[in-house]
Design a protein around this motif. Structure first.
Motif, PDB file in Angstrom:
ATOM      1  N   LYS A   1       0.772  -1.109   0.150  1.00  5.33           N
ATOM      2  CA  LYS A   1       0.069  -0.010   0.008  1.00  5.33           C
ATOM      3  C   LYS A   1       0.927   1.184  -0.018  1.00  5.33           C
ATOM      4  CE  LYS A   1      -0.305  -0.293   5.227  1.00  5.33           C
ATOM      5  NZ  LYS A   1      -1.585  -0.599   6.288  1.00  5.33           N
TER       6      LYS A   1
ATOM      7  N   SER B   1      -7.202   1.832   0.187  1.00  2.60           N
ATOM      8  CA  SER B   1      -6.019   2.255   0.561  1.00  2.60           C
ATOM      9  C   SER B   1      -5.674   3.216   1.391  1.00  2.60           C
ATOM     10  CB  SER B   1      -5.179   2.393  -0.797  1.00  2.60           C
ATOM     11  OG  SER B   1      -3.581   2.587  -0.424  1.00  2.60           O
TER      12      SER B   1
ATOM     13  N   ILE C   1       1.083  -0.955  -5.348  1.00  3.40           N
ATOM     14  CA  ILE C   1       0.668  -2.078  -4.995  1.00  3.40           C
ATOM     15  C   ILE C   1       1.821  -3.369  -5.435  1.00  3.40           C
ATOM     16  CG2 ILE C   1      -1.763  -1.662  -4.825  1.00  3.40           C
ATOM     17  CD1 ILE C   1      -2.089  -2.974  -7.647  1.00  3.40           C
TER      18      ILE C   1
END
Length: 455
Positions: free
Chosen positions: A141, A381, A294
């Protein structure tokens, strides 16, 4: 009694019904966009010069996209598709229509110019996202919130950015997508907006409850299809209007430099072109770095790939929309509660007749739905930013909240949605550019020591 309460609520909270609130929104919008525009222009020029205009290294950009790497949980192509899904939304269709309608034909020229300069911001934010990302189970993240915290030690400011993302994307962008889908479908057939909202909610729930892998798989399939579909329609329309294309190009350039009417001509075209360019390709907002973080791909390589994403969005999709509109008599009809999609829809019908309504709806459905999926991930996120390990119940609440927002977007006013989202987008840009400038040496060092910069 219930009717009285409902009336007072509208008067107090729905700014579209309250002239003071409406004027206040317009005033705030102008102020934050003045700051954001100046920040984006200056930072784009600064980073372009300091990084030797690396956004123009087309060979390196494509080499990074196709080069073989070790097996990743999410492939570089899939990451590009996720960010493209976020970049290529209704801003590329309805937003460009508004760009022309408000800023004039010359605004397209400034959109093109700023695309080349601002693409470097997509590179910078992506590199920073890759450097300062955090582990998140099987994936990572990252994004501006994380490099504000881990790079600058600005944890609270990172939190503010995360909250703005949740509000602007989950609460704003996603509702605009469903609002546009509803308006587009109602141009073909009159269907109750509540019914449309229920269908969208059901389809979306199947994907977002499946997690990041489901989102990645869905966007990697939707984005290429929608891009090719839209491009083929554009090529067909341009071929049928090929004789008018040279004059349109000349008009775009000449109107961009209309100094005779400085405020209503040049200045309006310049500011609106920049504003809608940012809204469509998102370079400088930091959102692209949320998706690109990611993966464990090299940050510099990922940065080059995200530059390509900006070019595809603005130079191909947005320009396609512009030419579809400009080859029609788009100024003839009068629109109320303008979303922007009405103009593009009219242009499609002008060129393709009844088929145009169907084609624009398919385009809007694909573009909007892909943005919904990516926008939700941005919100997820950002919510994770506040937890070292987030409990599943909080993600469940966010997903339910997202579905409610999608439903409400089908029935809210377009004007109110666009005004609020415009303000939030400007705030995201201001915070992100502040972070990028203060972490500029980190980007320079990472770029200089990377093998990709030598390609």
């Amino acid at each position: 009694m219930i009717n009285i309460i409902f009336f007072l609520t509208k008067k107090l909270f729905l700014f579209e019904y309250y002239s003071i609130g409406d004027n206040m929104l317009n005033f705030i919008n102008k102020i934050v966009w003045l700051i954001a525009t100046i920040s984006i222009v200056i930072s784009s020029l600064y980073f372009s010069m300091k990084l030797k205009f690396l956004q123009l290294k087309i060979k390196t950009i494509f080499s990074c996209l196709v080069s073989k790497t070790k097996t990743d949980k999410i492939k570089p192509f899939n990451v590009l598709m996720i960010t493209l899904a976020g970049r290529i939304g209704v801003g590329s269709i309805a937003g460009i229509a508004l760009c022309i309608y408000i800023g004039g034909i010359g605004s397209i020229f400034w959109l093109w110019i700023m695309t080349f300069f601002s693409a470097i911001l997509a590179y910078v934010e992506t590199v920073l996202g890759g450097i300062y990302k955090e582990k998140d189970g099987k994936f990572y993240k990252g994004g501006p919130s994380y490099y504000l915290k881990n790079g600058l030690g600005k944890k609270k400011l990172g939190g503010i950015y995360a909250i703005l993302i949740i509000i602007s994307y989950i609460g704003g962008f996603l509702s605009i997508q469903t609002n546009t889908i509803t308006k587009s479908l109602n141009q073909i057939i009159n269907i109750n907006p509540y019914f449309i909202g229920i269908i969208i909610v059901i389809i979306t729930s199947f994907i977002i409850f499946g997690g990041l892998t489901k989102i990645s798989d869905a966007t990697s399939k939707i984005v290429p299809v929608m891009g090719v579909f839209y491009l083929l329609i554009t090529i067909y329309i341009i071929i049928n209007n090929i004789s008018s294309i040279p004059n349109i190009f000349l008009s775009i350039v000449s109107e961009a430099f209309n100094f005779k009417s400085f405020y209503s001509g040049f200045l309006t075209s310049f500011v609106v072109g920049i504003q809608r360019g940012i809204f469509s390709n998102e370079a400088g907002l930091g959102t692209g770095s949320i998706a690109s973080s990611i993966s464990d791909i090299n940050p510099v390589k990922q940065g080059y790939i995200q530059v390509l994403g900006v070019y595809i969005t603005s130079l191909i999709i947005c320009t396609s929309t512009a030419f579809i509109i400009l080859t029609s008599n788009y100024l003839q009809p009068v629109f109320n509660d303008l979303n922007g999609i009405e103009i593009t829809g009219y242009a499609f019908s002008y060129h393709l007749g009844k088929l145009g309504d169907i084609f624009i709806f398919i385009s809007i459905l694909l573009f909007s739905f892909s943005t919904i999926l990516t926008g939700y991930y941005y919100g997820e996120s950002s919510l994770k930013y506040f937890f070292s390990t987030i409990k599943s119940k909080y993600l469940y609440i966010l997903k339910v909240f997202t579905l409610i927002i999608l439903f409400l977007g089908c029935i809210l006013s377009s004007n109110l949605l666009w005004k609020i989202v415009d303000i939030l987008v400007a705030l995201l840009a201001i915070i992100n550019i502040y972070a990028m400038f203060n972490l500029r040496n980190t980007v320079f060092n990472e770029t200089n020591y990377s093998k990709y910069d030598k390609m």
